[in-house]
Design a protein around this motif. Structure first.
Motif, PDB file in Angstrom:
ATOM      1  N   SER A 180       0.825  -1.205   0.000  1.00  0.00           N
ATOM      2  CA  SER A 180       0.000   0.000   0.000  1.00  0.00           C
ATOM      3  C   SER A 180       0.861   1.256   0.000  1.00  0.00           C
ATOM      4  N   GLY A 181       0.419   2.260  -0.751  1.00  0.00           N
ATOM      5  CA  GLY A 181       1.115   3.535  -0.762  1.00  0.00           C
ATOM      6  C   GLY A 181       0.791   4.390   0.430  1.00  0.00           C
ATOM      7  N   THR A 182      -0.183   3.970   1.239  1.00  0.00           N
ATOM      8  CA  THR A 182      -0.568   4.709   2.445  1.00  0.00           C
ATOM      9  C   THR A 182      -0.322   3.858   3.681  1.00  0.00           C
ATOM     10  N   LYS A 183       0.753   3.102   3.672  1.00  0.00           N
ATOM     11  CA  LYS A 183       1.068   2.253   4.829  1.00  0.00           C
ATOM     12  C   LYS A 183       1.120   3.083   6.098  1.00  0.00           C
ATOM     13  N   PRO A 184       0.625   2.520   7.184  1.00  0.00           N
ATOM     14  CA  PRO A 184       0.191   1.130   7.372  1.00  0.00           C
ATOM     15  C   PRO A 184      -1.266   0.875   7.018  1.00  0.00           C
ATOM     16  N   PHE A 185      -1.972   1.881   6.490  1.00  0.00           N
ATOM     17  CA  PHE A 185      -3.405   1.735   6.271  1.00  0.00           C
ATOM     18  C   PHE A 185      -3.697   1.061   4.933  1.00  0.00           C
ATOM     19  N   PHE A 186      -4.826   0.386   4.901  1.00  0.00           N
ATOM     20  CA  PHE A 186      -5.290  -0.303   3.698  1.00  0.00           C
ATOM     21  C   PHE A 186      -5.963   0.702   2.758  1.00  0.00           C
ATOM     22  N   ASN A 187      -5.612   0.634   1.462  1.00  0.00           N
ATOM     23  CA  ASN A 187      -6.206   1.533   0.471  1.00  0.00           C
ATOM     24  C   ASN A 187      -6.655   0.820  -0.799  1.00  0.00           C
ATOM     25  N   GLY A 188      -6.722  -0.511  -0.780  1.00  0.00           N
ATOM     26  CA  GLY A 188      -7.175  -1.265  -1.941  1.00  0.00           C
ATOM     27  C   GLY A 188      -6.067  -1.841  -2.791  1.00  0.00           C
ATOM     28  N   THR A 189      -4.812  -1.496  -2.506  1.00  0.00           N
ATOM     29  CA  THR A 189      -3.704  -2.026  -3.311  1.00  0.00           C
ATOM     30  C   THR A 189      -3.594  -3.539  -3.173  1.00  0.00           C
ATOM     31  N   CYS A 190      -3.972  -4.073  -2.021  1.00  0.00           N
ATOM     32  CA  CYS A 190      -3.914  -5.530  -1.831  1.00  0.00           C
ATOM     33  C   CYS A 190      -4.777  -6.246  -2.857  1.00  0.00           C
TER      34      CYS A 190
END
Length: 223
Positions: A180-190
């Motif tokens: 994710s480009g907004t680590k540590p948060f989830f943003n849909g990249t997974c």
């Protein structure tokens, strides 16, 4: 034998020899260089697969199941359908069994270390406010989604852990793929990484979702 027959008739219990306690196997910390992480040849994948994935766990199609993060062995059809990758990973961690999937960015720019992905999806965890957490960025720490030994685990594998201090207590959605480009948060990249390695399943899910949405919207909008 006579004592056993007498005990069985009388209902007495004869203690057997004490069993030795089983200890979990220890795994050495290992990390492949970037050249192997970004290699796409089938020969290298075949050599790397037995290091972290047992032969019995590899299906006939050559895919290796993704280990769920704190999941159960009893899964439904949809969970099994989504948990198996169509394309095998380039590497599987012998520490926690997390596969390594280079993202589209890693394939285009193969000069950055590629982390392992314990889960191709969000990780829901409870966090306390003002508590210092060390988010695992290598994906190989056994204490997912956090790093072990206050960040020493990630540093030993060539990654720098991310310090996260929540402002409020509550459940947080963290990235499980480490892309994710907004680590540590989830943003849909997974899910994008999952779709990149499962194009057929992603197409099927997209078609079914669009079909259901079209039928529902048509039913609600018809006169």
């Amino acid at each position: 034998s006579s004592q056993v027959e007498e005990a069985s008739r009388s209902g007495e219990f004869l203690p057997g020899p004490p069993s030795e306690p089983s200890h979990p196997p220890t795994h050495a910390h290992a990390m492949l260089p970037l050249a192997r992480a970004t290699a796409g040849s089938a020969a290298r994948r075949a050599q790397l697969r037995p290091q972290g994935c047992l032969a019995s766990a590899v299906s006939r199609s050559g895919s290796c199941p993704l280990p769920p993060l704190g999941g159960s062995s009893r899964r439904g059809f949809l969970t099994n359908f989504l948990a198996h990758s169509e394309e095998p990973p380039v590497y599987i961690s012998p520490i926690n069994g997390a596969p390594r999937y280079p993202s589209p960015w890693n394939k285009w720019f193969p000069y950055e270390p590629v982390p392992c992905s314990p889960k191709l999806g969000p990780v829901l965890v409870w966090c306390e406010e003002k508590v210092v957490y060390h988010y695992c960025t290598c994906g190989e720490c056994p204490t997912q989604p956090w790093c072990e030994d206050d960040g020493a685990g990630c540093r030993s594998r060539g990654f720098e852990p991310m310090v996260y201090i929540p402002q409020h207590s509550g459940y947080k959605l963290l990235c499980g793929s480490k892309h994710s480009g907004t680590k540590p948060f989830f943003n849909g990249t997974c899910w994008l990484v999952w779709a990149d390695y499962n194009p057929v399943k992603a197409s099927m899910l997209g078609f079914v979702s669009c079909f259901i949405f079209g039928v529902a919207s048509t039913w609600m909008a018809h006169p």
